[in-house]
Enzyme design. Structure first.
Site, mmCIF file in Angstrom:
data_model
loop_
_atom_site.group_PDB
_atom_site.id
_atom_site.type_symbol
_atom_site.label_atom_id
_atom_site.label_comp_id
_atom_site.label_asym_id
_atom_site.label_seq_id
_atom_site.Cartn_x
_atom_site.Cartn_y
_atom_site.Cartn_z
ATOM 1 N N GLU A 1 4.320 10.335 -5.827
ATOM 2 C CA GLU A 1 3.714 9.257 -6.614
ATOM 3 C C GLU A 1 2.383 9.747 -7.165
ATOM 4 O OE1 GLU A 1 2.110 5.920 -4.366
ATOM 5 O OE2 GLU A 1 2.580 4.577 -6.031
ATOM 6 N N GLU B 1 5.626 -3.351 0.714
ATOM 7 C CA GLU B 1 5.641 -3.099 -0.734
ATOM 8 C C GLU B 1 4.897 -1.791 -0.940
ATOM 9 O OE1 GLU B 1 7.098 -4.895 -3.039
ATOM 10 O OE2 GLU B 1 7.498 -6.802 -2.064
ATOM 11 N N LEU B 2 5.646 -0.707 -1.157
ATOM 12 C CA LEU B 2 5.030 0.619 -1.105
ATOM 13 C C LEU B 2 5.029 1.309 -2.475
ATOM 14 C CD1 LEU B 2 6.702 1.590 2.288
ATOM 15 C CD2 LEU B 2 4.551 0.385 1.914
ATOM 16 N N GLY C 1 0.837 -1.195 0.000
ATOM 17 C CA GLY C 1 0.000 0.000 0.000
ATOM 18 C C GLY C 1 0.867 1.238 0.000
ATOM 19 N N SER C 2 0.335 2.319 0.530
ATOM 20 C CA SER C 2 1.044 3.596 0.457
ATOM 21 C C SER C 2 2.199 3.660 1.466
ATOM 22 C CB SER C 2 0.056 4.726 0.737
ATOM 23 O OG SER C 2 -0.496 4.559 2.023
HETATM 24 P P1 NAD Z 1 -3.458 2.432 1.264
HETATM 25 O O1 NAD Z 1 -2.145 2.540 1.951
HETATM 26 O O2 NAD Z 1 -4.416 3.549 1.406
HETATM 27 O O3 NAD Z 1 -4.238 1.127 1.760
HETATM 28 C C1 NAD Z 1 -3.673 -0.151 1.691
HETATM 29 C C2 NAD Z 1 -4.305 -1.017 2.761
HETATM 30 O O4 NAD Z 1 -3.943 -0.528 4.045
HETATM 31 C C3 NAD Z 1 -5.824 -1.049 2.727
HETATM 32 O O5 NAD Z 1 -6.264 -2.359 2.990
HETATM 33 C C4 NAD Z 1 -6.200 -0.126 3.863
HETATM 34 O O6 NAD Z 1 -7.452 -0.452 4.424
HETATM 35 C C5 NAD Z 1 -5.091 -0.420 4.855
HETATM 36 N N1 NAD Z 1 -4.859 0.629 5.853
HETATM 37 C C6 NAD Z 1 -5.148 1.953 5.799
HETATM 38 N N2 NAD Z 1 -4.766 2.571 6.935
HETATM 39 C C7 NAD Z 1 -4.209 1.624 7.724
HETATM 40 C C8 NAD Z 1 -3.614 1.637 9.018
HETATM 41 N N3 NAD Z 1 -3.516 2.756 9.728
HETATM 42 N N4 NAD Z 1 -3.135 0.475 9.521
HETATM 43 C C9 NAD Z 1 -3.216 -0.667 8.823
HETATM 44 N N5 NAD Z 1 -3.772 -0.740 7.587
HETATM 45 C C10 NAD Z 1 -4.270 0.385 7.052
HETATM 46 O O7 NAD Z 1 -3.147 2.128 -0.274
HETATM 47 P P2 NAD Z 1 -4.143 1.964 -1.508
HETATM 48 O O8 NAD Z 1 -4.700 3.295 -1.861
HETATM 49 O O9 NAD Z 1 -5.094 0.838 -1.309
HETATM 50 O O10 NAD Z 1 -3.094 1.493 -2.619
HETATM 51 C C11 NAD Z 1 -2.305 2.397 -3.277
HETATM 52 C C12 NAD Z 1 -0.874 2.373 -2.788
HETATM 53 O O11 NAD Z 1 -0.364 1.054 -2.794
HETATM 54 C C13 NAD Z 1 0.047 3.155 -3.731
HETATM 55 O O12 NAD Z 1 0.944 3.926 -2.967
HETATM 56 C C14 NAD Z 1 0.780 2.050 -4.482
HETATM 57 O O13 NAD Z 1 2.024 2.422 -4.992
HETATM 58 C C15 NAD Z 1 0.910 1.013 -3.435
HETATM 59 N N6 NAD Z 1 1.161 -0.289 -4.035
HETATM 60 C C16 NAD Z 1 2.413 -0.839 -3.954
HETATM 61 C C17 NAD Z 1 2.673 -2.063 -4.555
HETATM 62 C C18 NAD Z 1 4.011 -2.724 -4.470
HETATM 63 O O14 NAD Z 1 4.076 -3.912 -4.741
HETATM 64 N N7 NAD Z 1 5.066 -2.034 -4.110
HETATM 65 C C19 NAD Z 1 1.652 -2.714 -5.248
HETATM 66 C C20 NAD Z 1 0.404 -2.113 -5.325
HETATM 67 C C21 NAD Z 1 0.169 -0.901 -4.715
#
Ligand code: NAD
Length: 472
Positions: A375, A247-248, A227-228
């Site tokens: 990003e 994986e960010l 995620g982010s």
């Molecule tokens: P996000 O970080 O908003 O959410 C990802 C997950 O984290 C969701 O399930 C969300 O519910 C959960 N989450 C949110 N707040 C949290 C907290 N405080 N504690 C624990 N979990 C929490 O990301 P998104 O918008 O779903 O995805 C986009 C991001 O993911 C982009 O930055 C993208 O680059 C990244 N990403 C990285 C890869 C990689 O392999 N490096 C792959 C896909 C996406």
């Protein structure tokens, strides 16, 4: 229809729910149960006790379970693709491609389950080691918490659940708020496959609300998060000494050297920049093109971008559809406007059409603009000219991120030099940074995270090395 969470092999519909809408046309898809901290604790407790069963499951059984998921997914691939297309707003052809990759990922996991092995150590290589044998094996860790993003809700879940089950761990999976249906779909396949109850738990709801309960529980032995960077940092700070894979995000760059074959690479670059509306962690965001071919590259890139069909994700012809949320469309629009006010030019796009942000090409972009240094995670790409290779490498490296970087060159020396000097988890020579197949080691440096996925590598990170020596 109200969907329940999946805990200890049972679907539990919760009192608190949230409506799930399709990103493209806002149609109501389902009501999703909102787990609370108590549900998370129950899920972790169940996964913790299911570990006693999982750790004793022989490798061939774990492999068979994963192979059964592969088979079922093959049989239901169109249904899965339609579900994915609806909840994520992913164009149907792109959704089908993701299901194809998901099948491959679980296939790799089924194979990997059978070859998790150790090595023998030549103990007598050190004085005092004579008369001993030494060897290693790998043991599962226990309960793994897997937190997933919305953008590849089938395949990125597979990259966590696949290796975790292959290694004999149990999993508590928290899918993104916008894409719970695909995770619940997969849970059903695992149940059909005969995975022991509790070995895969799925809790749906708000990440912000459930995050602490998921991450701080000491029964959780590993947290694997995609995620982010912002959320990744928060998770890491709370994980203490436990293992973490992050994986960010990224603002992936590509260098195009003067000898690149434009005919072949332009369509590929357009695809890398705009697939799934740029909401891909390795989406092509910054293109550095040698000044001698800059104008031709840019003209042809824009020409090709104009050919993209935007619209309904269920339409077979659609290349680019809506972003995941209205607020994301607004965010990217304000970044583009900010860039324009600071001197960037719009080569194409730069506006929205209903819920779709048009594929956008920016020129005269400075590296301190948000569209370059942050990003974008949107269908926005910048094309920048460079004179010398070192300048291009320096520009690519001038980023807080480092996931995949691409370079097009026919020159072997240039390719090696770039591979050595580029700061990233992966260097992709003669393709876009968006290239990924599912068994390659994949992960980032800097704020793109750490740890690697790609089944074999994830298995390493989801197991503990045990060393045994025997004095003979
Ligand atoms: P996000 O970080 O908003 O959410 C990802 C997950 O984290 C969701 O399930 C969300 O519910 C959960 N989450 C949110 N707040 C949290 C907290 N405080 N504690 C624990 N979990 C929490 O990301 P998104 O918008 O779903 O995805 C986009 C991001 O993911 C982009 O930055 C993208 O680059 C990244 N990403 C990285 C890869 C990689 O392999 N490096 C792959 C896909 C996406």
């Amino acid at each position: 229809m109200t969907k329940g969470i999946f805990v200890n092999g049972v679907w539990q519909v919760k009192e608190r729910t949230y409506p799930l809408y399709a990103p493209y046309d806002g149609r109501l898809l389902a009501h999703i149960s909102k787990a609370d901290a108590g549900d998370v604790r129950e899920a972790i407790a169940g996964a913790h006790s299911a570990f006693d069963v999982m750790r004793k499951l022989p490798a061939y059984r774990r492999s068979e379970i994963l192979a059964s998921v592969v088979l079922q997914l093959k049989q239901r691939r169109e249904e899965a693709a339609q579900l994915l297309s609806l909840e994520a707003g992913k164009p149907i052809r792109t959704a089908r491609a993701e299901i194809g990759r998901t099948i491959t990922t679980y296939e790799f996991a089924a194979e990997e389950a059978k070859r998790i092995s150790g090595e023998t150590i030549p103990m007598d290589a050190a004085p005092g080691g004579e008369g001993r044998v030494g060897f290693t094996w790998r043991e599962p860790l226990g309960t793994v918490v897997a937190i997933c993003p919305f953008n590849f809700p089938f395949n990125l879940v597979a990259h966590k659940v696949g290796p975790a089950i292959a290694a004999g761990n149990t999993v508590v999976l928290k899918p993104a708020e916008q894409t719970p249906l695909s995770a619940l779909f997969i849970a059903e396949l695992f149940r059909e496959a005969g995975l022991p109850d509790g070995a895969l738990q799925v809790v749906t709801g708000s990440g912000r609300e459930l995050g602490d309960a998921l991450v701080e529980d000491e029964r959780v032995k590993k947290i694997t998060f995609t995620g982010s960077s912002e959320v990744g940092k928060r998770i890491k700070a709370k994980a203490g000494l436990r293992k973490v894979t992050l994986e960010l995000g990224s603002n992936s760059g590509l260098i195009v050297e003067p000898d690149a074959a434009l005919d072949a690479i332009i369509p590929r670059c357009v695809e890398g920049a705009f697939a799934f509306a740029g909401q891909v962690c390795i989406s092509l965001q910054r293109i550095y093109v040698h000044e001698s071919i800059y104008q031709e590259f840019t003209d042809r890139f824009i020409e090709q971008t104009k050919q993209l069909r935007v619209g309904d994700p269920s339409d077979e012809q659609t290349d680019v559809s809506s972003m995941i949320h209205e607020r994301e469309t607004e965010r990217i629009h304000s970044w583009v406007q900010e860039a324009v006010e600071a001197g960037a030019r719009i080569g194409y796009g730069g506006r929205r059409e209903n819920s779709v942000y048009l594929p956008t090409v920016l020129l005269d972009v400075k590296r301190e603009m948000a569209v370059s240094c942050k990003e974008v995670f949107a269908p926005v790409v910048s094309i920048v000219a460079y004179k010398h290779l070192e300048e291009a490498i320096e520009s690519v490296n001038d980023s807080v991120y480092g996931l995949n970087v691409g370079i097009y060159t026919q020159n072997l020396t240039t390719a090696f030099r770039a591979a050595k000097e580029i700061q990233a988890g992966g260097v992709i020579v003669n393709d876009i940074p968006t290239f990924r197949v599912d068994h390659m080691p994949y992960g980032g440096v800097k704020e793109s995270g750490y740890g690697r996925e790609g089944i074999k590598y994830a298995v390493q990170e989801m197991t503990e090395l045990k060393f045994v020596t025997m004095k003979l």
